[in-house]
Design an enzyme around this catalytic site. Structure first.
Site, PDB file in Angstrom:
ATOM      1  N   SER A 180       0.833  -1.202   0.000  1.00  0.00           N
ATOM      2  CA  SER A 180       0.000   0.000   0.000  1.00  0.00           C
ATOM      3  C   SER A 180       0.874   1.260   0.000  1.00  0.00           C
ATOM      4  O   SER A 180       1.605   1.490  -0.960  1.00  0.00           O
ATOM      5  CB  SER A 180      -0.964  -0.051   1.183  1.00  0.00           C
ATOM      6  OG  SER A 180      -1.958   0.923   1.076  1.00  0.00           O
ATOM      7  N   ASP A 349      -9.983  -5.820  -4.027  1.00  0.00           N
ATOM      8  CA  ASP A 349      -9.439  -4.653  -3.335  1.00  0.00           C
ATOM      9  C   ASP A 349     -10.357  -3.461  -3.581  1.00  0.00           C
ATOM     10  O   ASP A 349     -10.431  -2.936  -4.692  1.00  0.00           O
ATOM     11  CB  ASP A 349      -8.029  -4.361  -3.856  1.00  0.00           C
ATOM     12  CG  ASP A 349      -7.291  -3.322  -3.026  1.00  0.00           C
ATOM     13  OD1 ASP A 349      -7.960  -2.474  -2.406  1.00  0.00           O
ATOM     14  OD2 ASP A 349      -6.057  -3.344  -3.018  1.00  0.00           O
ATOM     15  N   HIS A 380      -7.431  -5.747  -0.063  1.00  0.00           N
ATOM     16  CA  HIS A 380      -6.284  -4.860   0.133  1.00  0.00           C
ATOM     17  C   HIS A 380      -5.480  -5.256   1.374  1.00  0.00           C
ATOM     18  O   HIS A 380      -4.246  -5.223   1.359  1.00  0.00           O
ATOM     19  CB  HIS A 380      -6.783  -3.417   0.281  1.00  0.00           C
ATOM     20  CG  HIS A 380      -5.693  -2.391   0.260  1.00  0.00           C
ATOM     21  ND1 HIS A 380      -5.142  -1.924  -0.907  1.00  0.00           N
ATOM     22  CD2 HIS A 380      -5.044  -1.733   1.261  1.00  0.00           C
ATOM     23  CE1 HIS A 380      -4.213  -1.026  -0.636  1.00  0.00           C
ATOM     24  NE2 HIS A 380      -4.130  -0.891   0.678  1.00  0.00           N
TER      25      HIS A 380
END
Length: 406
Positions: A180, A349, A380
């Site tokens: 991320s 996600d 995610h």
């Protein structure tokens, strides 16, 4: 008052539609008798609970922040401390710390698997989280402490960590894995400081985060985006510039979202609305998340979403002229990222759609692999917490790393 009422109604609607039902099934299957669920410790303690020796190192950035960086130098399976091993750095996402890579059993922990595979594993942190709350001049009570976004983490924190690791291990290069925001800072670093391309042998991006399309973001993200400017003003008025786990408001959040709280489903609903819902795979990690960070990180991401571009922080026309010599922020020039990059994404996600990644794919010049995790409901946050993460992801990462180490 009307605005607040509408906000509450929308949130309740999202909670009801997205997660309350799946949560009960999730709780029934996976929360009972989990020995890791309520454990709270620092990174070294978490590693020890899994049977691994860990070290803690201190890194000081060019602009005065002190960061604690963690290391698993070898695996208990071999216990060989003198052997030279390929070096790898894992960089966490927003508001996270090195802890979240090793929250659960060693069987699910990427750092443990990497150590078993023969890597010298280092885990980075960032200013503002629990391992980065010291500065030479400012305390966390000062507004100045929190004046950073992912940009400063990329150009100060990560290069300081990389230089420290390479100097300590006497290595010329290392592997980099980001999740991320950990991927965001890698792109910023390698575009703003191109010489670091020579220090990174391979970048592995998990849930790559750089570009968005406003019309494709999740309902909750759209809601936050709509009222983000109002929220920013309110937080500024309340002199809230960052998130500190030790603060009363965050202790309250952790209490509300703990597995013993009747309000936990509400926390899970909000969480899944942002990141994607997969109740049969995901464990919650509210005991360790959030680990702290600046709200300016999120303001920067919101600006990128609004502009549908990957660019520097927007300080307004006048201040932009002073900083960038132009009215609009400078775009990050990804053509300067010459290190090979592997992009790995999740179908489910809710934060980063596959369609967002196509823009990143077009911009990065040296992509080696672009692939999806082979499970349709992978989210995610499953990159960190999925029960089957070893089979679905970690083993694949190690295979790819070994290919590049030959």
């Amino acid at each position: 008052m009307k605005l607040l009422t509408w906000m509450v109604l929308v949130i309740l609607l999202i909670l009801f539609e997205v997660t309350i039902k799946p949560f009960s099934m999730f709780q029934e299957h996976f929360l009972l008798n989990d020995p890791y669920l309520n454990i709270t410790s620092d990174f070294v303690g978490l590693a020890k609970q899994n049977g691994y020796f860990a070290e803690e190192h201190t890194v000081v950035t060019e602009d005065g922040y002190t960061l604690l960086v963690h290391r698993i130098p070898y695996s208990p399976l071999s216990n060989i401390t003198h052997k030279i091993r390929p070096v790898i750095l894992l960089q966490p996402g927003a508001l996270a710390s090195s802890n979240y890579w090793i929250l659960y059993s060693y069987k699910r922990s990427l750092p443990c698997s990497l150590a078993d595979a023969g890597f010298d594993v280092w885990l980075g942190n960032a200013r503002g989280n629990i391992y980065g709350q010291t500065h030479m001049k400012f305390s966390t009570a000062d507004k100045e402490f929190w004046q950073f976004s992912y940009h400063e983490i990329a150009i100060y924190d990560v290069p300081a960590i990389i230089d420290y690791i390479l100097n300590y291990t006497k290595s010329k290069e290392l592997y980099f894995i980001g999740h991320s925001m950990g991927t965001t800072v890698s792109y910023v670093l390698l575009s703003m400081k191109p010489d670091y391309n020579e220090k990174i042998r391979l970048v592995v991006s998990l849930a790559p985060t750089a570009y968005w399309k406003k019309n494709l973001i999740s309902p909750l993200s759209k809601f936050i985006l709509t009222y983000s400017s109002i929220l920013e003003v309110l937080l500024e008025f309340g002199k809230i510039y960052g998130i500190i786990p030790e603060a009363t408001i965050n202790k309250l959040l952790i209490t509300i979202c703990s597995n013993k709280s009747i309000l936990e489903p509400l926390c899970v609903a909000l969480f899944n609305s942002c990141f994607g819902s997969d109740p049969l795979q995901t464990k919650r990690f509210f005991n360790y998340y959030p680990s702290g960070g600046s709200l300016k990180i999120f303001y920067h991401y919101i600006q990128n979403i609004m502009a549908e571009n990957f660019q520097n922080y927007d300080y307004g026309h006048e201040n932009n002229m002073k900083r960038y010599k132009q009215k609009v922020p400078l775009e990050y020039n990804l053509t300067k990222v010459s290190a090979p990059v592997i992009l790995m994404y999740a179908k489910n996600d809710a934060l980063i759609s596959e369609k967002f990644l196509l823009e990143l794919y077009k911009r990065l010049p040296n992509i080696s692999i672009f692939e999806v995790v082979p499970y349709d409901y992978f989210t995610h946050i499953d990159f960190i917490t999925a029960i089957d993460v070893k089979k679905l992801l970690n083993d694949r990462i190690i295979d790819l790393l070994k290919q590049y180490s030959q």
